[in-house]
Design an enzyme around this catalytic site. Structure first.
Site, PDB file in Angstrom:
ATOM      1  N   THR A  49       0.856  -1.183   0.000  1.00  0.00           N
ATOM      2  CA  THR A  49       0.000   0.000   0.000  1.00  0.00           C
ATOM      3  C   THR A  49       0.895   1.236   0.000  1.00  0.00           C
ATOM      4  OG1 THR A  49      -0.151   0.341   2.403  1.00  0.00           O
ATOM      5  CG2 THR A  49      -1.599  -1.331   1.443  1.00  0.00           C
ATOM      6  N   CYS A  50       0.277   2.414   0.123  1.00  0.00           N
ATOM      7  CA  CYS A  50       1.073   3.634   0.101  1.00  0.00           C
ATOM      8  C   CYS A  50       1.926   3.784   1.352  1.00  0.00           C
ATOM      9  CB  CYS A  50       0.175   4.853  -0.077  1.00  0.00           C
ATOM     10  SG  CYS A  50      -1.041   5.060   1.233  1.00  0.00           S
ATOM     11  N   ARG A  52       2.901   0.802   3.419  1.00  0.00           N
ATOM     12  CA  ARG A  52       3.443  -0.462   3.906  1.00  0.00           C
ATOM     13  C   ARG A  52       3.771  -1.386   2.735  1.00  0.00           C
ATOM     14  NH1 ARG A  52       1.108  -2.637   7.948  1.00  0.00           N
ATOM     15  NH2 ARG A  52      -0.370  -0.939   8.306  1.00  0.00           N
ATOM     16  N   SER A 109      -3.184   0.976  10.699  1.00  0.00           N
ATOM     17  CA  SER A 109      -3.210   1.972   9.629  1.00  0.00           C
ATOM     18  C   SER A 109      -2.732   3.324  10.131  1.00  0.00           C
ATOM     19  CB  SER A 109      -4.625   2.116   9.062  1.00  0.00           C
ATOM     20  OG  SER A 109      -5.042   0.916   8.453  1.00  0.00           O
ATOM     21  N   GLY A 115     -11.057   1.819   6.395  1.00  0.00           N
ATOM     22  CA  GLY A 115     -11.543   0.583   5.792  1.00  0.00           C
ATOM     23  C   GLY A 115     -10.961   0.255   4.440  1.00  0.00           C
ATOM     24  N   GLN A 116     -10.195   1.161   3.851  1.00  0.00           N
ATOM     25  CA  GLN A 116      -9.673   0.920   2.509  1.00  0.00           C
ATOM     26  C   GLN A 116      -8.681  -0.231   2.471  1.00  0.00           C
ATOM     27  OE1 GLN A 116      -7.899   4.346   0.686  1.00  0.00           O
ATOM     28  NE2 GLN A 116      -8.112   3.550  -1.375  1.00  0.00           N
ATOM     29  N   GLY A 192      -4.817  10.923 -11.771  1.00  0.00           N
ATOM     30  CA  GLY A 192      -4.884   9.483 -11.555  1.00  0.00           C
ATOM     31  C   GLY A 192      -6.331   9.042 -11.532  1.00  0.00           C
ATOM     32  N   GLY A 194      -7.005   5.581 -10.336  1.00  0.00           N
ATOM     33  CA  GLY A 194      -7.018   4.332  -9.582  1.00  0.00           C
ATOM     34  C   GLY A 194      -7.975   4.417  -8.412  1.00  0.00           C
TER      35      GLY A 194
END
Length: 478
Positions: A49-50, A52, A109, A115-116, A192, A194
């Site tokens: 992820t952004c 980790r 987080s 929740g993402q 972006g 995404g």
């Protein structure tokens, strides 16, 4: 269970290291494939992820596994092993399960409870399944993690703190003003298309921006996103990436989250946009009284927006680094304790299920051996009493089978219960020893399962779901 996770996150490493260690798309796929080639690993998955990057593997040896996974992370991220090692954390077996379940609930987080992360865990599992690097253990683990995360969000109030990075970032830009009031009437540029950029565009649209422009390398994808938000922002439109420089002077809010490996907005581009904005006031804020400062939100890793923007008058930049600092000051949600209790319960349940599965092939092999004994004795009875009619023979056969089943029922049920307790892995060995079961017979159950069949004498043969248990005799684990 020999589950190992080696990784780094915003909790263990500075953003400057995370930025260099980020992996996207094909790089993630190559990492898990190379992990599977490595000798200690038989399964692999990567959660990136952004903030980790974590490599999960089913390994034969702990120390060799840690060394190999650390080396692979260094090789694929391009960060030297000596530099990377101080920021790596390692979790093994139940602690690894506990870590992933905590991550799934949003406890680990940057913004507690967001929740993402569930979507990102789902993507990690899908990649492992697509590449066939996720086997029984990792499939079970990640699917259970998704269920645990959903349970935490449905049974507790963790969602109260569960902002996404998008919402948290916009709140940092808005300051003491509600985001909806701050965004109303502004012109927004989202770079972006995404998942993160789509969430940003949707959030801004719902907050009431006056204009919304979406730039993306794949124009069709940007168009689909713009069209889906046209009901909230009439005239929402898509532009190609090479139009960003033209759109920039018109934007009051810029959110960027792409997979680019270099800067999308350089300091020179930003200064030029501010100069053009000053030369043409009509290009400035759309809403009455809107601030002249251009708000920039960079959610990409590595960063999309030049960090020099922090020092350019007329710009306000919030990026992953500043979000990490702000998140550290946020109070923990009151429901965090309840979520932690859920995680602990689920870790215990997962471990019990894995230990119980460990005994199943041995139980199947025992019942298969018993069935073979019954078949052999009935065949010998046929030789001694050839005059038995079919009804008599069937009744005797059924009686003998019932006797054997009753004798085996209690010990096999009990041994499964005992195997699910901590330290219960030894019961499979004890069962094999007591009944003198050939280890190869247990292995044969696994091979039959792999082909979707069971030995014909098995009590589980033909049972729905029976082929779900696989056993590796080399490692003594289901």
């Amino acid at each position: 269970m020999s589950l190992l996770v080696v990784g780094l996150s915003h909790r263990s490493a500075p953003v400057s290291v995370l930025e260099r260690a980020s992996l996207v798309g094909e790089e993630q796929a190559k990492l898990v494939q190379d992990t599977l080639v490595a000798e200690p690993a038989t399964e692999a998955a990567v959660l990136a992820t952004c903030n980790r990057i974590e490599l999960y593997a089913d390994v034969d040896k702990f120390h060799a596994g840690v060394a190999e996974l650390s080396t692979l992370l260094a090789q694929h991220t391009g960060v030297g092993l000596d530099e990377l090692t101080p920021y790596l954390y390692v979790h093994y077996e139940d602690r690894a399960v506990h870590h992933l379940f905590s991550v799934a609930c949003g406890l680990d987080s940057m913004v507690v409870g967001e929740g993402q992360i569930l979507g990102q865990i789902k993507d990690a599992l899908a990649l492992g399944q697509e590449l066939h690097t996720a086997g029984r253990l990792l499939n079970d683990l990640f699917q259970q993690a998704l269920r645990v995360g959903k349970r935490a969000h449905s049974e507790t109030g963790i969602d109260k703190a569960g902002q996404s990075l998008v919402t948290f970032g916009l709140e940092q830009l808005a300051g003491d003003v509600p985001v909806a009031d701050w965004a109303a009437g502004r012109r927004a540029l989202v770079i972006g298309a995404g998942s993160m950029s789509s969430l940003a565009a949707t959030t801004l649209a719902r907050a009431g921006v006056a204009e919304l422009v979406i730039a993306n390398r794949t124009l069709d994808r940007a168009r689909r996103l713009a069209e889906s938000l046209a009901g909230l922002v009439p005239g929402a439109r898509a532009v190609p990436m090479d139009a960003v420089a033209f759109e920039l002077p018109h934007a009051d809010v810029v959110v960027s989250c792409t997979g680019a490996t270099g800067l999308v907005l350089t300091a020179d581009m930003l200064r030029e946009a501010l100069d053009r904005r000053a030369e043409h006031p009509a290009a400035g804020p759309a809403g009455p009284g809107a601030a002249e400062t251009v708000a920039l939100l960079d959610l990409a890793m590595p960063r999309d927006i030049d960090a020099a923007a922090h020092r350019i008058p007329g710009l306000r930049l919030v990026d992953i680094e500043s979000l990490a600092e702000a998140a550290a000051d946020e109070p923990m949600a009151a429901d965090v304790g309840q979520v932690r209790a859920i995680v602990s319960d689920e870790v215990a349940a997962f471990g019990a299920a894995q230990r119980a599965a460990h005994i199943t092939p041995t139980v199947v092999a025992l019942r298969t051996m018993a069935a073979d004994v019954v078949a052999g004795e009935i065949a010998r009875l046929d030789g001694r009493l050839p005059d038995l009619d079919e009804r008599q023979r069937a009744e005797i056969t059924q009686t003998v089978r019932r006797v054997v089943d009753k004798l085996l029922h209690a010990p096999t049920v009990r041994v499964k219960q005992l195997a699910s307790t901590p330290g219960g892995a030894g019961y499979a060995d004890a069962l094999r020893e007591l009944f003198d079961l050939d280890p190869q017979a247990v292995a044969a159950v696994s091979r039959a399962d792999a082909n979707g069949t069971r030995p014909s004498g098995s009590a589980d043969a033909g049972r729905p779901g029976a082929a779900a248990v696989r056993y590796d005799p080399k490692r003594g684990r289901a």
